[in-house]
Every structure is written in C-alpha cells, then in structure tokens.
Scaffold this active site. Sequence first.
Site, PDB file in Angstrom:
ATOM      1  N   GLN A  57       0.855  -1.112  -0.008  1.00  0.00           N
ATOM      2  CA  GLN A  57      -0.085  -0.159  -0.011  1.00  0.00           C
ATOM      3  C   GLN A  57       0.892   1.186   0.068  1.00  0.00           C
ATOM      4  O   GLN A  57       1.358   1.610   1.044  1.00  0.00           O
ATOM      5  CB  GLN A  57      -1.147  -0.068   1.211  1.00  0.00           C
ATOM      6  CG  GLN A  57      -1.931   1.201   1.142  1.00  0.00           C
ATOM      7  CD  GLN A  57      -2.912   1.052   2.200  1.00  0.00           C
ATOM      8  OE1 GLN A  57      -3.271   0.168   2.903  1.00  0.00           O
ATOM      9  NE2 GLN A  57      -3.933   2.163   2.310  1.00  0.00           N
ATOM     10  N   PHE A  58       1.142   1.788  -1.064  1.00  0.00           N
ATOM     11  CA  PHE A  58       2.069   2.890  -1.380  1.00  0.00           C
ATOM     12  C   PHE A  58       1.572   3.992  -0.617  1.00  0.00           C
ATOM     13  O   PHE A  58       2.387   5.203  -0.151  1.00  0.00           O
ATOM     14  CB  PHE A  58       2.397   3.322  -2.859  1.00  0.00           C
ATOM     15  CG  PHE A  58       1.501   3.997  -3.430  1.00  0.00           C
ATOM     16  CD1 PHE A  58       1.610   5.473  -3.756  1.00  0.00           C
ATOM     17  CD2 PHE A  58       0.346   3.335  -4.095  1.00  0.00           C
ATOM     18  CE1 PHE A  58       0.564   5.940  -4.442  1.00  0.00           C
ATOM     19  CE2 PHE A  58      -0.664   3.836  -4.943  1.00  0.00           C
ATOM     20  CZ  PHE A  58      -0.734   5.301  -5.059  1.00  0.00           C
ATOM     21  N   THR A  59       0.084   4.191  -0.415  1.00  0.00           N
ATOM     22  CA  THR A  59      -0.487   5.470   0.182  1.00  0.00           C
ATOM     23  C   THR A  59       0.142   5.593   1.481  1.00  0.00           C
ATOM     24  O   THR A  59      -0.141   6.660   1.957  1.00  0.00           O
ATOM     25  CB  THR A  59      -2.053   5.316  -0.024  1.00  0.00           C
ATOM     26  OG1 THR A  59      -2.601   4.238   0.540  1.00  0.00           O
ATOM     27  CG2 THR A  59      -2.367   5.409  -1.482  1.00  0.00           C
TER      28      THR A  59
END
Length: 146
Positions: free
Chosen positions: A78-80
């Site tokens: 999850q890059f966010t």
Amino acid sequence: MRALLQRVLEAKVIVDGQVTGEIQHGLLVFLGLGKEDQLEKGKKLIDKILKYRIFDDEQGKMGWNVAQAQGGLLLVSQFTLMAQTQKGLRPDFGPAMPPDAAKVLYEQLVDYAKSQFGQVQTGIFAADMKVHLINDGPVTFQLEVE
C-alpha cells in the site's frame, strides 16, 4: 517503510473477482515502501511484526505474537501509507518508492516473511485490490523501524 497492522478475525484480498490471499484469525498488514528503503530494513520490520505482541494471552492481556496466537499473516502492498499529508488537501506521494523498485523489494519481503513464518498470504502488487476484513478489537498499530 511503514506497516499498518490490524488484528483481524478474518481478512481476504480480492482481485478481479478472485481471492488472492485469505486468513482467518491473525494480522492484516498494509506495507508502504519509501524511496530510501532497503531489504535489511524490511527484514527488521517483518521480524518486528512477527514478534509484536498484540494478541490476548491466558490472562487476557496483549502478551502473544501472531505465532503464539496461531494466526495467519496477510501482507498487502500500500504505497499510500508513504504519503505526506501535513500540507494542503491532496496527498503527496513523492516519498513513496517508484513502482518497479517497490515491486522487487515487496516480493523480497514476502519471500522473507514466508521463510520466517508458515502462514503468509498476500495481495497482488499494484493491483486494484478489494480488501475485506473484520477487525478484532479494533486493534490497529502503525510500525516503523530505524
């Protein structure tokens, strides 16, 4: 590198209508990778996740880790999680690792987690994932390592 841990009664990831990873009781871990992150730092984080005591022991206190609780581990990229959100009304994803490098590191971390713990499931890197979970508690922690 950041990990968001959620103690769950069950969790699964669905991509294009297919379940790609599923656990019952255990940890759902969202993993964010930053530009400067490396495998050794990731191994430290995985080790911390596996040893982190957030499951109830015989006395009803958070004394057991995921293995002691006989749970599973579901790892989801999850890059966010790496977004800067202090300024403005739109997240800045500049601190996140570029996708090609992040995919390589994420896969290495999944392999490492599987070598350390037998009950590891995953999502699919960079896919449009639908994550279903029943949070237990709710119990949620954000972990980072130096």
